[in-house]
Design a protein around this motif. Structure first.
Motif, PDB file in Angstrom:
ATOM      1  N   TYR A 699      79.156  26.383  31.047  1.00  0.00           N
ATOM      2  CA  TYR A 699      79.377  27.012  29.740  1.00  0.00           C
ATOM      3  C   TYR A 699      80.126  26.049  28.813  1.00  0.00           C
ATOM      4  CZ  TYR A 699      78.493  31.233  32.521  1.00  0.00           C
ATOM      5  OH  TYR A 699      77.959  32.171  33.351  1.00  0.00           O
ATOM      6  N   VAL A 700      81.153  25.380  29.366  1.00  0.00           N
ATOM      7  CA  VAL A 700      81.944  24.438  28.568  1.00  0.00           C
ATOM      8  C   VAL A 700      81.113  23.228  28.190  1.00  0.00           C
ATOM      9  CG1 VAL A 700      83.980  22.949  28.576  1.00  0.00           C
ATOM     10  CG2 VAL A 700      84.092  25.224  29.606  1.00  0.00           C
ATOM     11  N   LEU A 701      80.331  22.717  29.175  1.00  0.00           N
ATOM     12  CA  LEU A 701      79.488  21.547  28.893  1.00  0.00           C
ATOM     13  C   LEU A 701      78.469  21.865  27.800  1.00  0.00           C
ATOM     14  CD1 LEU A 701      78.798  20.148  32.484  1.00  0.00           C
ATOM     15  CD2 LEU A 701      80.252  19.157  30.721  1.00  0.00           C
ATOM     16  N   ALA A 702      77.894  23.060  27.874  1.00  0.00           N
ATOM     17  CA  ALA A 702      76.903  23.447  26.859  1.00  0.00           C
ATOM     18  C   ALA A 702      77.548  23.525  25.485  1.00  0.00           C
ATOM     19  CB  ALA A 702      76.272  24.787  27.234  1.00  0.00           C
ATOM     20  N   ALA A 703      78.769  24.061  25.427  1.00  0.00           N
ATOM     21  CA  ALA A 703      79.476  24.158  24.147  1.00  0.00           C
ATOM     22  C   ALA A 703      79.841  22.782  23.618  1.00  0.00           C
ATOM     23  CB  ALA A 703      80.731  25.004  24.311  1.00  0.00           C
ATOM     24  N   ALA A 704      80.231  21.863  24.541  1.00  0.00           N
ATOM     25  CA  ALA A 704      80.649  20.531  24.114  1.00  0.00           C
ATOM     26  C   ALA A 704      79.479  19.726  23.570  1.00  0.00           C
ATOM     27  CB  ALA A 704      81.296  19.795  25.282  1.00  0.00           C
ATOM     28  N   THR A 705      78.320  19.818  24.216  1.00  0.00           N
ATOM     29  CA  THR A 705      77.172  19.032  23.777  1.00  0.00           C
ATOM     30  C   THR A 705      76.555  19.569  22.496  1.00  0.00           C
ATOM     31  OG1 THR A 705      75.765  20.369  25.238  1.00  0.00           O
ATOM     32  CG2 THR A 705      76.599  18.292  26.113  1.00  0.00           C
ATOM     33  N   SER A 706      76.883  20.803  22.158  1.00  0.00           N
ATOM     34  CA  SER A 706      76.317  21.382  20.939  1.00  0.00           C
ATOM     35  C   SER A 706      77.104  20.994  19.694  1.00  0.00           C
ATOM     36  CB  SER A 706      76.282  22.913  21.064  1.00  0.00           C
ATOM     37  OG  SER A 706      77.599  23.435  21.123  1.00  0.00           O
ATOM     38  N   VAL A 707      78.265  20.361  19.903  1.00  0.00           N
ATOM     39  CA  VAL A 707      79.106  19.988  18.775  1.00  0.00           C
ATOM     40  C   VAL A 707      78.893  18.516  18.456  1.00  0.00           C
ATOM     41  CG1 VAL A 707      81.468  19.802  17.925  1.00  0.00           C
ATOM     42  CG2 VAL A 707      80.827  21.700  19.413  1.00  0.00           C
ATOM     43  N   GLY A 708      78.416  18.195  17.302  1.00  0.00           N
ATOM     44  CA  GLY A 708      78.181  16.812  16.905  1.00  0.00           C
ATOM     45  C   GLY A 708      79.441  16.183  16.346  1.00  0.00           C
ATOM     46  N   ALA A 709      79.553  14.868  16.524  1.00  0.00           N
ATOM     47  CA  ALA A 709      80.718  14.140  16.026  1.00  0.00           C
ATOM     48  C   ALA A 709      80.322  12.705  15.695  1.00  0.00           C
ATOM     49  CB  ALA A 709      81.835  14.154  17.060  1.00  0.00           C
ATOM     50  N   THR A 710      80.990  12.105  14.737  1.00  0.00           N
ATOM     51  CA  THR A 710      80.745  10.721  14.360  1.00  0.00           C
ATOM     52  C   THR A 710      81.482   9.807  15.322  1.00  0.00           C
ATOM     53  OG1 THR A 710      80.585  11.371  12.045  1.00  0.00           O
ATOM     54  CG2 THR A 710      80.919   9.023  12.519  1.00  0.00           C
ATOM     55  N   GLN A 711      80.752   8.880  15.957  1.00  0.00           N
ATOM     56  CA  GLN A 711      81.357   8.017  16.945  1.00  0.00           C
ATOM     57  C   GLN A 711      81.953   6.768  16.293  1.00  0.00           C
ATOM     58  OE1 GLN A 711      78.489   7.133  19.982  1.00  0.00           O
ATOM     59  NE2 GLN A 711      78.942   8.998  21.106  1.00  0.00           N
ATOM     60  N   SER A 712      83.053   6.317  16.912  1.00  0.00           N
ATOM     61  CA  SER A 712      83.675   5.077  16.459  1.00  0.00           C
ATOM     62  C   SER A 712      83.022   3.898  17.170  1.00  0.00           C
ATOM     63  CB  SER A 712      85.179   5.121  16.758  1.00  0.00           C
ATOM     64  OG  SER A 712      85.383   5.274  18.148  1.00  0.00           O
ATOM     65  N   LYS A 713      83.432   2.694  16.832  1.00  0.00           N
ATOM     66  CA  LYS A 713      82.877   1.491  17.443  1.00  0.00           C
ATOM     67  C   LYS A 713      83.374   1.370  18.884  1.00  0.00           C
ATOM     68  CE  LYS A 713      82.483  -3.479  16.722  1.00  0.00           C
ATOM     69  NZ  LYS A 713      82.888  -4.636  15.868  1.00  0.00           N
ATOM     70  N   PRO A 714      82.464   1.078  19.864  1.00  0.00           N
ATOM     71  CA  PRO A 714      82.901   0.961  21.258  1.00  0.00           C
ATOM     72  C   PRO A 714      83.856  -0.209  21.445  1.00  0.00           C
ATOM     73  CG  PRO A 714      80.617   0.242  21.010  1.00  0.00           C
ATOM     74  CD  PRO A 714      81.008   0.872  19.713  1.00  0.00           C
ATOM     75  N   LEU A 715      84.845  -0.047  22.317  1.00  0.00           N
ATOM     76  CA  LEU A 715      85.858  -1.073  22.552  1.00  0.00           C
ATOM     77  C   LEU A 715      85.502  -2.012  23.695  1.00  0.00           C
ATOM     78  CD1 LEU A 715      89.134   1.043  22.182  1.00  0.00           C
ATOM     79  CD2 LEU A 715      88.001  -0.388  20.471  1.00  0.00           C
TER      80      LEU A 715
END
Length: 732
Positions: A699-715
């Protein structure tokens, strides 16, 4: 006619100084009519058909029939002014609700009460004495202005009928033999819990288990003994599980446990191990001893299924995996488990072909005398090289053979082959052959051993039969006869896996063993300061010496273990520090070269927690996910390959799959290799591997993947894995 009835009768419907007559005419009730009605009510009370009661606006009792008070064996004065919910409560065992809730709800809502079943509860607990059950009905009374005046009602004693209903209900939902819940009740409860927990996103664990070697008890001691054994198993399970869940017997030797709100795989593994240990203790039945075991399969909702059928199916798959893994084990369900029933059928067919086509082999692991490092015994270990599956270990195929008619054929083959091979060795070297419990109990065992010795021409004292405590199940006199016959043949007897059972001392007293073998589980942890394993090894060796027996310590792999067990008095050792199991050809070659002496060779320190793996995982840092290779894994850390530029002290989350996320910190870094330490140690998965205690709910994984976010540059830079040699150098 009592004044109380006279005062009360106007409160009941249809009773009053005047009634509306039919056809619109008004007729005044005469004193005779009123008297007749009161007389009917009085007769109704005295006849015992039922009683009358009334409350005030606060639901306190203001009237109850005298006969009712007599029936309850309480003076009316004690009952009057008591809240109705104090006097009566519903049966929580059948309603499933808090005992005062249904009645209290009806009164507070001022609903009409119709045939509500209640228990008289004034100063009487649920578990105290015999209960009195009533069926009560009542209606709310209001005055002309609409103000609530209380309740007026009737009641009758239904104790006999209700107790009969309880008995019928128990027969329908509980196993008549053990008193545990039956399959119907367990199915209903599991379905109800999963339905309620799905919306609340709560977890529920289902444990399936059945008894190993139970059929043998039934066959040798009879079905009444089997029934007695099942009852004893039920009581032991109740002691382990307690109030944490409900236990059911599904039929035969199958049991099920429902554990709401428990998904900690560390705690579940501990409980499963405890169940296995407690159930495996010997049982006394009709002055005879019986020893069984159990295997356990575990599935957890919502990770392993969110509805009843899926969860039961997956727990069954885990159970089959535990049984096929060698029995006496537990397994958590994982998505890569196959249909073990089909797998077992295929393996059994393959085993029959292997036996018919001479595809089984015996390899021999030496037992070495520490005084001079000379080989004194070779233990015969069975090997099966499947043409498609590769090497299949005896811990997989022997249990399958035991459940079929193959174990005696395989056992006879192994005895004949081992005795024949031993004839090519020096006479100072013995051969040890494992005999399973099913083979030991077979009526033809003595003839099989005799035939193997005579056919090969081997001296009986060069043959050593290794037995486990499981051979002691069944009829004690028969077991004694078998031991006596074996000793008359002149063969040696060894008690294997010593220290892992519960009645080994009584076995040593009653059985003529020549040798005790210390189980390798004590050796695995003998170098750890917080363990008592070294002391246990010393105690076993001391006991063996006192009884005039030899002791062999199994599983020694490193020099630090060798030093510990030698310091505790070990004179015979078997383990990789001397040699792994060898083919007969290799043994003959070494003997021709005069190599009866084996010098120890192995790592300086034993690291039991370190497991080499080759596994793709995800590494999460900030809002980026990298793909990497995990090269080794322990309870407290891992070696990760494939990321450049990760400084020490960096916090990472490892995604091991299946909702398993591990918070870790980088402790070492060199090029693309990083060593990490876990915030929370891993736990055993029951199959020799490791897993996280908790998983991220789908349930948590499904909720997390449904939320989009702008990614920063990989370190960090993701690169190809380094060579195996570089990884080994980094570890060392």
């Amino acid at each position: 006619m009592t004044m109380a009835v006279a005062k009360l009768f106007r409160s009941f419907p249809g009773v009053g100084p005047s009634d509306s007559a039919r056809y619109g005419s008004v007729a005044v009730i005469t004193a005779t009519d009123a008297s007749r009605r009161l007389e009917v009510l009085d007769d109704f009370e005295h006849a015992g058909i039922g009683w009358l009661w009334a409350t005030d606006a606060d639901f306190r009792l203001i009237y109850i029939s005298e006969n009712a008070a007599e029936k309850l064996n309480r003076p009316i004065e004690e009952l009057l002014a008591q809240p109705l919910t104090t006097l009566f409560e519903t049966d929580s065992s059948t309603s499933g609700e808090r005992s005062d809730r249904p009645l209290n709800f009806q009164l507070t809502a001022r609903n009409k009460i119709i045939d509500q079943t209640v228990r008289f509860a004034l100063n009487i607990g649920q578990d105290e004495g015999r209960h009195t059950w009533w069926s009560i009905s009542g209606h709310p009374k209001f005055d002309k202005s609409g103000s609530f005046q209380g309740y007026r009602g009737s009641a009758k004693d239904i104790t006999v009928e209700y107790e009969r209903k309880l008995v019928d209900s128990r027969l329908a939902e509980f196993d008549s033999l053990t008193g545990l819940a039956n399959r119907h009740r367990m199915d209903k409860k599991l379905e109800s819990i999963l339905s309620a927990y799905k919306s609340a996103k709560r977890s529920c664990t289902l444990i399936m288990l059945d008894l190993d070697r139970f059929k043998h008890v039934n066959d040798t001691l009879g079905h009444p003994a089997g029934d007695d054994l099942l009852c004893q198993v039920a009581r032991r399970l109740e002691r382990v599980v307690g109030a944490r869940g409900e236990i059911g017997r599904l039929g035969g030797d199958e049991f099920q446990i429902i554990l709401p709100d428990l998904d900690d795989r560390g705690k579940l593994g501990e409980m499963a191990n405890k169940i296995i240990q407690i159930v495996s203790q010997p049982y006394t039945i009709e002055d005879k001893r019986a020893t069984i075991g159990t295997s356990v399969g575990i599935a957890i909702s919502p990770y392993d299924g969110i509805d009843k059928l899926d969860l039961i199916h997956n727990a069954d798959l885990a159970l089959y995996a535990a049984k096929n893994g060698g029995r006496g084990q537990f397994r958590f369900y994982s998505a890569d488990l196959k249909d073990e029933a089909e797998e077992r059928r295929l393996l059994e067919e393959g085993l029959r072909d292997a036996l018919a086509n001479d595809m089984l082999e015996l390899h021999y692991q030496p037992v070495v005398r520490t005084e001079d490092n000379m080989v004194v015994t070779f233990e015969a270990l069975m090997r099966w090289e499947h043409p498609e599956r590769g090497t299949i270990g005896p811990d997989v195929f022997v249990p399958i053979a035991e459940e079929s008619d193959l174990i005696n054929q395989i056992g006879a083959w192994a005895l004949n082959k081992a005795c024949k091979d031993a004839m090519a060795w020096p006479k100072s070297v013995r051969v040890a052959v494992n005999v399973s419990a099913a083979q030991f109990a077979h009526s033809d065992l003595i003839n099989i051993v005799t035939h193997a010795l005579e056919t090969a021409g081997l001296e009986p004292n060069r043959l050593e039969l290794e037995l486990t405590e499981s051979v002691f199940m069944g009829d004690g006199e028969t077991i004694d006869d078998i031991f006596r016959a074996l000793k008359d043949l002149g063969v040696r007897l060894a008690l294997d896996d010593f220290g892992t059972g519960y009645s080994s001392l009584s076995y040593l007293r009653s059985a003529p063993f020549d040798k005790i073998k210390v189980d390798r589980t004590f050796v695995d942890s003998c170098t750890q300061k917080d363990q008592n394993s070294a002391k246990i090894i010393a105690a076993i060796i001391g006991l063996s010496d006192a009884l005039g027996m030899e002791t062999t310590v199994e599983g020694v792999e490193a020099f630090d273990q060798l030093e510990v067990v030698k310091s505790k008095g070990a004179r015979f050792i078997q383990g990789w520090i001397y040699s792994k199991a060898l083919t007969q050809e290799t043994v003959i070659h070494q003997l021709k070269c005069g190599e009866l002496r084996i010098e120890p060779d192995g790592p300086e320190r034993h690291r039991p927690e370190r497991r080499s793996v080759f596994r793709r995982i995800g590494v999460i840092h900030d809002d980026h996910r990298y793909d990497a290779l995990m090269r080794n894994l322990s309870k407290t850390g891992a070696l990760i390959d494939g990321l450049l530029g990760v400084p020490e002290g960096t916090g990472l989350v490892l995604d091991l799959g299946g909702g398993q996320l591990v918070v870790s910190t980088v402790t070492r870094a060199q090029d693309a290799l990083i060593a990490v330490e876990f915030e929370t140690p891993l736990v055993s998965d029951g199959a020799g591997g490791l897993c996280t205690r908790h998983r991220i709910s789908p349930y948590v994984l499904a909720a997390a993947t449904s939320v989009g976010a702008t990614q920063s540059k990989p370190l960090f830079m993701q690169v190809a894995a380094v060579s195996s040699q570089s990884a080994m150098d980094f570890q060392d």
